[in-house]
Design a protein around this motif. Sequence first.
Motif, PDB file in Angstrom:
ATOM      1  N   LEU A 159      -1.794 -22.843  43.621  1.00  0.00           N
ATOM      2  CA  LEU A 159      -1.085 -22.198  42.524  1.00  0.00           C
ATOM      3  C   LEU A 159      -0.567 -23.270  41.567  1.00  0.00           C
ATOM      4  O   LEU A 159       0.100 -24.220  41.988  1.00  0.00           O
ATOM      5  N   LEU A 160      -0.875 -23.126  40.271  1.00  0.00           N
ATOM      6  CA  LEU A 160      -0.404 -24.056  39.247  1.00  0.00           C
ATOM      7  C   LEU A 160       1.031 -23.705  38.883  1.00  0.00           C
ATOM      8  O   LEU A 160       1.331 -22.562  38.543  1.00  0.00           O
ATOM      9  N   ILE A 161       1.939 -24.688  38.973  1.00  0.00           N
ATOM     10  CA  ILE A 161       3.361 -24.448  38.722  1.00  0.00           C
ATOM     11  C   ILE A 161       3.951 -25.506  37.790  1.00  0.00           C
ATOM     12  O   ILE A 161       3.347 -26.548  37.560  1.00  0.00           O
ATOM     13  N   ARG A 162       5.156 -25.203  37.298  1.00  0.00           N
ATOM     14  CA  ARG A 162       5.996 -26.168  36.574  1.00  0.00           C
ATOM     15  C   ARG A 162       7.309 -26.244  37.341  1.00  0.00           C
ATOM     16  O   ARG A 162       7.981 -25.241  37.535  1.00  0.00           O
ATOM     17  N   SER A 197      13.768 -23.620  46.141  1.00  0.00           N
ATOM     18  CA  SER A 197      13.627 -24.119  44.770  1.00  0.00           C
ATOM     19  C   SER A 197      12.922 -23.082  43.907  1.00  0.00           C
ATOM     20  O   SER A 197      12.068 -22.343  44.379  1.00  0.00           O
ATOM     21  N   LEU A 198      13.299 -23.048  42.636  1.00  0.00           N
ATOM     22  CA  LEU A 198      12.655 -22.148  41.677  1.00  0.00           C
ATOM     23  C   LEU A 198      11.598 -22.910  40.901  1.00  0.00           C
ATOM     24  O   LEU A 198      11.833 -24.028  40.448  1.00  0.00           O
ATOM     25  N   VAL A 199      10.441 -22.292  40.741  1.00  0.00           N
ATOM     26  CA  VAL A 199       9.346 -22.877  39.975  1.00  0.00           C
ATOM     27  C   VAL A 199       8.803 -21.820  39.027  1.00  0.00           C
ATOM     28  O   VAL A 199       8.987 -20.624  39.239  1.00  0.00           O
ATOM     29  N   GLU A 200       8.139 -22.280  37.989  1.00  0.00           N
ATOM     30  CA  GLU A 200       7.506 -21.377  37.026  1.00  0.00           C
ATOM     31  C   GLU A 200       6.009 -21.409  37.261  1.00  0.00           C
ATOM     32  O   GLU A 200       5.383 -22.464  37.184  1.00  0.00           O
ATOM     33  N   ALA A 201       5.433 -20.264  37.586  1.00  0.00           N
ATOM     34  CA  ALA A 201       3.992 -20.164  37.831  1.00  0.00           C
ATOM     35  C   ALA A 201       3.271 -19.915  36.517  1.00  0.00           C
ATOM     36  O   ALA A 201       3.714 -19.116  35.696  1.00  0.00           O
ATOM     37  N   ALA A 202       2.166 -20.600  36.332  1.00  0.00           N
ATOM     38  CA  ALA A 202       1.372 -20.443  35.118  1.00  0.00           C
ATOM     39  C   ALA A 202       0.547 -19.171  35.216  1.00  0.00           C
ATOM     40  O   ALA A 202      -0.274 -19.017  36.103  1.00  0.00           O
TER      41      ALA A 202
END
Length: 177
Positions: free
Chosen positions: A113-116, A93-98
């Motif tokens: 790790l904070l992600i979206r 899965s792809l996530v966006e890291a802050a």
Amino acid sequence: AAPRSHCCGGLQAPAFLLWNRTWAARGAGGFGGLARSCSCAASSASTSASAGWWPQRGPPEPVNQILRLRAATKVHEQANADSTEVAELEEGSLVEAAGAVDLEGAPPEGGWLLIRAPLEDKLDVMSDKPLEYQDGWIPITFGEGEKMVERTELQLGHKIAARVFVETHPVLDLLKK
């Protein structure tokens, strides 16, 4: 209005002609900003690398990164294992890291790790509706200290070219007739 003399010994044009793009304006007023300056200041602001009137620049480096999960994981509401699980993500899965995260050199403190993560599985490409995301925390490592995520080759702001071969299209169907 008569031209006024300037500190550099040259003549300064009327004020409405003096709006030049400079590197200083980008730093102070954001990208594409305008600064009021004389022509001698604009010529000194250009660098030897620039080939035109305005200095060449690349796209701004985005702050967030796109990461791919190397193992299935659960997204937590807080940065601890006892917090509520808000989503479950599969391997790949792809996530966006802050923020700009250096996972190899200086991983985030605390091991989280904070992600979206996207909430939608099926996307309507032609829709104007924005995507919905779930914010949460994932552990950085799994198993025997292996990294949970890896940086993807393409990141936010990168441009790519693609070719699509369409089997049917209304215009092509008309041309065939």
